[in-house]
Design an enzyme around this catalytic site. Structure first.
Site, PDB file in Angstrom:
ATOM      1  CB  THR A 132      15.181  56.654   8.211  1.00 27.93           C
ATOM      2  OG1 THR A 132      16.079  57.688   8.601  1.00 27.93           O
ATOM      3  CG2 THR A 132      15.566  56.219   6.799  1.00 27.93           C
ATOM      4  CE  LYS A 161      14.078  52.054   6.535  1.00 24.68           C
ATOM      5  NZ  LYS A 161      13.481  50.871   7.219  1.00 24.68           N
TER       6      LYS A 161
HETATM    7  N1  LIG Z   1      17.536  53.746  15.069  1.00 23.64           N
HETATM    8  C1  LIG Z   1      17.124  54.902  14.561  1.00 23.64           C
HETATM    9  O1  LIG Z   1      17.488  55.978  15.051  1.00 23.64           O
HETATM   10  C2  LIG Z   1      16.187  54.910  13.379  1.00 23.64           C
HETATM   11  C3  LIG Z   1      15.772  56.150  12.862  1.00 23.64           C
HETATM   12  C4  LIG Z   1      14.852  56.171  11.814  1.00 23.64           C
HETATM   13  C5  LIG Z   1      14.368  54.985  11.297  1.00 23.64           C
HETATM   14  N2  LIG Z   1      14.797  53.794  11.812  1.00 23.64           N
HETATM   15  C6  LIG Z   1      14.222  52.552  11.241  1.00 23.64           C
HETATM   16  O2  LIG Z   1      13.598  51.853  12.296  1.00 23.64           O
HETATM   17  C7  LIG Z   1      13.733  50.446  12.091  1.00 23.64           C
HETATM   18  C8  LIG Z   1      14.372  49.807  13.305  1.00 23.64           C
HETATM   19  O3  LIG Z   1      15.636  50.419  13.530  1.00 23.64           O
HETATM   20  P1  LIG Z   1      16.598  49.910  14.694  1.00 23.64           P
HETATM   21  O4  LIG Z   1      17.579  50.974  14.970  1.00 23.64           O
HETATM   22  O5  LIG Z   1      15.783  49.356  15.815  1.00 23.64           O
HETATM   23  O6  LIG Z   1      17.352  48.714  13.935  1.00 23.64           O
HETATM   24  P2  LIG Z   1      18.203  47.514  14.529  1.00 23.64           P
HETATM   25  O7  LIG Z   1      19.332  47.316  13.573  1.00 23.64           O
HETATM   26  O8  LIG Z   1      18.513  47.708  15.988  1.00 23.64           O
HETATM   27  O9  LIG Z   1      17.207  46.266  14.457  1.00 23.64           O
HETATM   28  C9  LIG Z   1      16.865  45.666  13.238  1.00 23.64           C
HETATM   29  C10 LIG Z   1      16.214  44.326  13.557  1.00 23.64           C
HETATM   30  O10 LIG Z   1      15.816  43.737  12.299  1.00 23.64           O
HETATM   31  C11 LIG Z   1      16.200  42.370  12.320  1.00 23.64           C
HETATM   32  N3  LIG Z   1      16.435  41.942  10.928  1.00 23.64           N
HETATM   33  C12 LIG Z   1      17.408  42.369  10.080  1.00 23.64           C
HETATM   34  N4  LIG Z   1      17.333  41.738   8.909  1.00 23.64           N
HETATM   35  C13 LIG Z   1      16.262  40.898   8.995  1.00 23.64           C
HETATM   36  C14 LIG Z   1      15.670  39.972   8.095  1.00 23.64           C
HETATM   37  N5  LIG Z   1      16.181  39.770   6.871  1.00 23.64           N
HETATM   38  N6  LIG Z   1      14.581  39.274   8.499  1.00 23.64           N
HETATM   39  C15 LIG Z   1      14.062  39.468   9.745  1.00 23.64           C
HETATM   40  N7  LIG Z   1      14.599  40.311  10.648  1.00 23.64           N
HETATM   41  C16 LIG Z   1      15.683  41.030  10.281  1.00 23.64           C
HETATM   42  C17 LIG Z   1      17.466  42.318  13.155  1.00 23.64           C
HETATM   43  O11 LIG Z   1      17.722  41.002  13.665  1.00 23.64           O
HETATM   44  C18 LIG Z   1      17.162  43.328  14.253  1.00 23.64           C
HETATM   45  O12 LIG Z   1      16.500  42.720  15.339  1.00 23.64           O
HETATM   46  C19 LIG Z   1      14.556  50.270  10.806  1.00 23.64           C
HETATM   47  O13 LIG Z   1      13.677  50.015   9.738  1.00 23.64           O
HETATM   48  C20 LIG Z   1      15.265  51.610  10.648  1.00 23.64           C
HETATM   49  O14 LIG Z   1      15.516  51.879   9.280  1.00 23.64           O
HETATM   50  C21 LIG Z   1      15.693  53.723  12.828  1.00 23.64           C
END
Ligand SMILES: NC(=O)c1ccc[n+]([C@@H]2O[C@H](COP(=O)([O-])OP(=O)(O)OC[C@H]3O[C@@H](n4cnc5c(N)ncnc54)[C@H](O)[C@@H]3O)[C@@H](O)[C@H]2O)c1
Length: 225
Positions: A132, A161
């Site tokens: 992120t 992160k």
């Molecule tokens: N949403 C955003 O705007 C955003 C922005 C920048 C970066 N990110 C990064 O992108 C990635 C996805 O973000 P998102 O918003 O889709 O997240 P989210 O919370 O919607 O999804 C996370 C997923 O990871 C799974 N998960 C969590 N812990 C786990 C574990 N121990 N083992 C296996 N699976 C596990 C959950 O079940 C879920 O399906 C993350 O790494 C986040 O840091 C997100």
């Protein structure tokens, strides 16, 4: 060319879109969705492609290194796209250790498993870590971050992160594992979990709530993206 790709966190918001894109765009690739299905994971997000011949789901926790090894043994992946994470800033303020476990220890587990199975020959392999822009801290009113910007995380989420990013880079420097780290900004769109800012506001507007607060799983959520 056929490839096998493990996408972690594929049942989450961004992961489900990545899984759908790869399953549809690369029918010759085998796509494994590896997800433990926390409160944020929902296989309904993938109902439309769940029977695709090149798609498989494995319910696995990235903290479980034995289970990860079994998956690597069975599928022999060429690449990992790592999205699994605890992703909600407010939750990280209430429960920082959960973020350390999943985002830091879980990522290192995945790196170790990848290294174990790939280190004899890294050609054609890739560990793609989705991070992120929050690792760079707050942007002023103008300007932008680049890959050269100093890390400056301020929440337990962004600190976890940032730590995982450093481990991924260290596995390149130390072991020459092929890695990519991307630091995207906030995403929004279909399947966004309703605790996040935009769906929270939309739900509150639709339901005519006067307060932009709501309690989910007993956690007060104020609407961070
Ligand atoms: N949403 C955003 O705007 C955003 C922005 C920048 C970066 N990110 C990064 O992108 C990635 C996805 O973000 P998102 O918003 O889709 O997240 P989210 O919370 O919607 O999804 C996370 C997923 O990871 C799974 N998960 C969590 N812990 C786990 C574990 N121990 N083992 C296996 N699976 C596990 C959950 O079940 C879920 O399906 C993350 O790494 C986040 O840091 C997100």
């Amino acid at each position: 060319m056929s490839k096998t790709i493990i996408i972690t966190g594929g049942a989450g918001f961004i992961g489900s879109h990545v899984v759908r894109l790869f399953v549809s765009k690369y029918p010759e690739y085998k796509i494994i969705n590896l997800d433990v299905l926390t409160y944020a994971g929902n296989l309904e997000n993938l109902r439309d492609i769940e029977n695709a011949p090149n798609y498989l789901f494995e319910k696995v926790n990235i903290l479980n290194s034995d289970a990860l090894e079994n998956v690597f043994q069975e599928y022999k992946p060429d690449s990992i796209i790592h999205l699994a994470a605890e992703s909600h800033v407010d939750r990280s303020i209430l429960s920082p250790l959960d973020f350390v476990y999943t985002n830091v220890v879980g990522t290192v587990n995945l790196l170790n498993t990848s290294k174990k199975f790939w280190e004899k020959d890294y050609s054609g392999k890739l560990f793609y870590h989705v991070s992120t822009d929050e690792v760079y801290g707050a942007l002023g009113e103008t300007g932008f971050f680049t890959e050269e910007t100093s890390y400056d995380p301020h929440s337990p989420y962004s600190a976890s992160k940032a730590s995982s990013d450093h481990f991924v880079r260290a596995y390149y420097d130390t072991y020459r594992m092929p890695v990519v780290v991307s630091n995207c900004s906030n995403n929004y769109g279909p399947n966004h979990f309703p605790e996040k800012l935009i769906p929270l506001f939309i739900n509150n507007v639709i339901n005519k709530n006067h307060f932009l607060f709501m309690a989910m799983d007993s956690i007060p959520v104020t609407g961070f993206l």
